[in-house]
Scaffold this active site. Structure first.
Site, PDB file in Angstrom:
ATOM      1  N   ASP A   1       3.475  -3.659   8.005  1.00  0.00           N
ATOM      2  CA  ASP A   1       2.107  -3.222   7.692  1.00  0.00           C
ATOM      3  C   ASP A   1       1.089  -4.212   8.011  1.00  0.00           C
ATOM      4  O   ASP A   1       0.774  -4.906   7.104  1.00  0.00           O
ATOM      5  CB  ASP A   1       2.090  -2.351   6.408  1.00  0.00           C
ATOM      6  CG  ASP A   1       0.612  -2.054   6.175  1.00  0.00           C
ATOM      7  OD1 ASP A   1      -0.039  -1.999   6.981  1.00  0.00           O
ATOM      8  OD2 ASP A   1       0.637  -1.542   4.921  1.00  0.00           O
TER       9      ASP A   1
ATOM     10  N   LYS B   1     -10.394  -0.272  10.447  1.00  0.00           N
ATOM     11  CA  LYS B   1     -10.532  -1.439   9.386  1.00  0.00           C
ATOM     12  C   LYS B   1     -11.160  -2.715  10.516  1.00  0.00           C
ATOM     13  O   LYS B   1     -11.308  -3.586   9.905  1.00  0.00           O
ATOM     14  CB  LYS B   1      -9.430  -1.508   8.622  1.00  0.00           C
ATOM     15  CG  LYS B   1      -9.061  -0.634   7.782  1.00  0.00           C
ATOM     16  CD  LYS B   1      -7.718  -1.103   6.743  1.00  0.00           C
ATOM     17  CE  LYS B   1      -7.194  -0.135   6.117  1.00  0.00           C
ATOM     18  NZ  LYS B   1      -8.037   0.268   4.993  1.00  0.00           N
TER      19      LYS B   1
ATOM     20  N   HIS C   1       0.899  -1.108  -0.075  1.00  0.00           N
ATOM     21  CA  HIS C   1       0.107  -0.101   0.139  1.00  0.00           C
ATOM     22  C   HIS C   1       1.055   1.270   0.037  1.00  0.00           C
ATOM     23  O   HIS C   1       2.027   1.215   0.611  1.00  0.00           O
ATOM     24  CB  HIS C   1      -0.783  -0.052   1.162  1.00  0.00           C
ATOM     25  CG  HIS C   1      -1.912   0.665   1.440  1.00  0.00           C
ATOM     26  ND1 HIS C   1      -1.742   2.234   1.691  1.00  0.00           N
ATOM     27  CD2 HIS C   1      -3.257   1.082   1.185  1.00  0.00           C
ATOM     28  CE1 HIS C   1      -2.806   3.079   1.650  1.00  0.00           C
ATOM     29  NE2 HIS C   1      -3.731   2.424   1.268  1.00  0.00           N
TER      30      HIS C   1
ATOM     31  N   CYS D   1      -4.768   2.483  -3.956  1.00  0.00           N
ATOM     32  CA  CYS D   1      -3.524   3.080  -3.163  1.00  0.00           C
ATOM     33  C   CYS D   1      -2.276   1.893  -3.193  1.00  0.00           C
ATOM     34  O   CYS D   1      -1.488   1.682  -2.547  1.00  0.00           O
ATOM     35  CB  CYS D   1      -3.550   3.588  -1.941  1.00  0.00           C
ATOM     36  SG  CYS D   1      -4.772   4.598  -1.548  1.00  0.00           S
TER      37      CYS D   1
ATOM     38  N   GLN E   1      -4.077  -4.606   7.059  1.00  0.00           N
ATOM     39  CA  GLN E   1      -5.127  -5.458   6.298  1.00  0.00           C
ATOM     40  C   GLN E   1      -5.418  -6.612   7.075  1.00  0.00           C
ATOM     41  O   GLN E   1      -5.862  -7.735   6.852  1.00  0.00           O
ATOM     42  CB  GLN E   1      -4.989  -5.537   5.086  1.00  0.00           C
ATOM     43  CG  GLN E   1      -6.098  -5.683   3.986  1.00  0.00           C
ATOM     44  CD  GLN E   1      -7.141  -4.459   4.416  1.00  0.00           C
ATOM     45  OE1 GLN E   1      -8.106  -4.786   4.545  1.00  0.00           O
ATOM     46  NE2 GLN E   1      -6.880  -3.417   3.902  1.00  0.00           N
TER      47      GLN E   1
END
Ligand SMILES: Cc1ncc(COP(=O)(O)O)c(C=O)c1O
Length: 415
Positions: A207, A233, A129, A372, A210
């Site tokens: 990261d 999220k 991302h 993104c 997600q």
């Protein structure tokens, strides 16, 4: 025809916790298939925030009166929940930020500006991302470090063995990679990548924006040095996320933002920093948001992340089966059992924005665009895709409506 997915998770019942589904759009119930962008919020989260505002609201850490102490206890209680949620060794290693983007910028600036220079190499991947790509590219450019991008195969698998080939003898200082792709849904072998980074004397930045909503994120098992997560999220409110970092690294770093709360003492000739995590939490904290995030964690723990993950595999399998039957639909990504609830596709000769607009007429909300992830779009040879993403409140009927909508798109565009 909707199927019943046998699961330990009863999505139809959970759905009644989410007030957003009580309204209609274009006269139809909402089929919200954009949870990877942001999840909806259960009443439990909204109520916890309202309760905080109604009974416990004051600025934290500074007040000596009972109400302020109550607010501080609520904020710090939420930090404790976050720490337990990701199995952090210490609560002071949890830094509240606005979102994963801010968490990753914090590391890129506060660690990167201090530790990177000419002759050093920063490694990211084609899957990232922009939040885990651009800050590293920017900081590497500022300090004169080399910026390298690991490629992925068409299903989005990273091969840790390719890292050696990519960097050769370079002095690698940072490897920044995502856990779950927001486009392809696949999960990476983070422990293997982190181990590779450490063997080269580099840090690993993960990261997990997600991943955290959909599967257990155990920072100790991952082996990374920093892990970034967004609250919105994972059923929490917008405006809060967190960075977990190893205390020994956080202690050595300069602050990212400066101002109130993050100091130990301020004098005209010198300012010193507060203890962890306060050194990284300048200004008034997102207090109600932290309380909401804590309630979201309680909700996810009650449902069971293992159940969420298994249910999403079933939903993805069902969606892939439905979409595969439609000629001219190109699907991207790994097999269903390897991904979180994300299905990315294109309809031959129809721009993704047109697909999304036609679906919206039936209140089916999906995302269209580059997500993104422009480097990944280039890899896939497209400028944009459609993405349907699922969560614990998604029911198979919504996937049927997605497939029916895609068929309608084909009819309307004559393809
Ligand atoms: C994999 C991944 N990383 C980072 C982000 C950035 O999250 P936020 O916009 O909450 O900072 C996202 C958001 O879509 C994401 O999917």
């Amino acid at each position: 025809m909707a199927v019943t997915i046998p699961s330990k998770l009863d999505a139809a019942t959970l759905r009644s916790d989410f007030p957003i589904f009580e309204q209609t759009f274009h006269g139809r119930p909402l089929a919200y298939l954009d949870s990877a962008a942001s999840s909806q919020k259960p009443r439990q989260v909204l109520d916890a925030m309202t309760r905080f505002y109604e009974t416990s609201y004051a600025n934290v850490h500074r007040g000596v009166y009972e109400l302020a102490e109550r607010a501080t206890a609520a904020l710090e209680g939420a930090r404790g929940k976050v720490a337990r949620f990701v199995n952090a060794p210490a609560e002071r290693e949890i830094v509240f930020v606005r979102n994963a983007t801010e968490a990753l910028n914090l590391v890129a600036y506060a660690w990167g500006l201090k530790n990177l220079g000419p002759g050093d190499t920063v490694v990211v991947t084609e899957l990232e991302h922009h939040a885990n790509f651009v800050p590293w590219q920017f900081v590497a450019g500022k300090v004169g470090a080399e910026f390298k991008v690991l490629d992925v195969d068409d299903d989005g698998h990273l091969d840790p063995a390719r890292l050696d080939e990519l960097v050769g003898e370079a002095n690698v200082k940072v490897v920044a990679t995502g856990y779950v792709s927001n486009v392809l849904g696949g999960a990476q072998d983070v422990p293997a990548i982190a181990a590779w980074a450490h063997a080269r004397g580099a840090i690993h930045v993960c990261d997990a924006a997600q991943a955290a909503p959909h599967k257990r994120v155990d920072v100790q098992a991952l082996g990374s040095d920093f892990v970034a997560v967004s609250g919105h999220k994972m059923l929490g409110p917008s405006g809060i996320g967190f960075l977990w970092g190893k205390a020994e690294l956080l202690v050595e770093m300069d602050p990212f933002l400066t101002g109130g709360h993050m100091i130990r003492s301020v004098r005209a000739d010198r300012t010193t920093w507060g203890e962890l995590p306060h050194k990284f939490e300048a200004g008034t904290a997102p207090m109600a948001e932290a309380v909401g995030l804590g309630a979201a964690i309680d909700y996810l723990e009650d449902v069971g992340l293992e159940n969420v993950e298994a249910y999403e595999h079933e939903l993805v399998a069902y969606a892939l089966e439905q979409l595969r039957e439609i000629p001219g639909v190109e699907l991207y990504g790994p097999p269903a059992n390897e991904r979180a609830g994300i299905v990315t596709f294109n309809v031959e000769s129809v721009h993704p924005h047109d697909v999304a607009q036609v679906l919206d007429l039936d209140a089916v909300a999906i995302r269209a665009g580059h997500h993104c992830c422009q480097p990944l779009m280039s890899k896939l040879g497209v400028v944009a895709t459609n993405r349907a993403s699922f969560y614990l409140y998604t029911v198979p009927d919504e996937i049927d409506r997605l497939a029916a909508g895609v068929r309608r798109v084909k009819e309307q565009f004559g393809v």
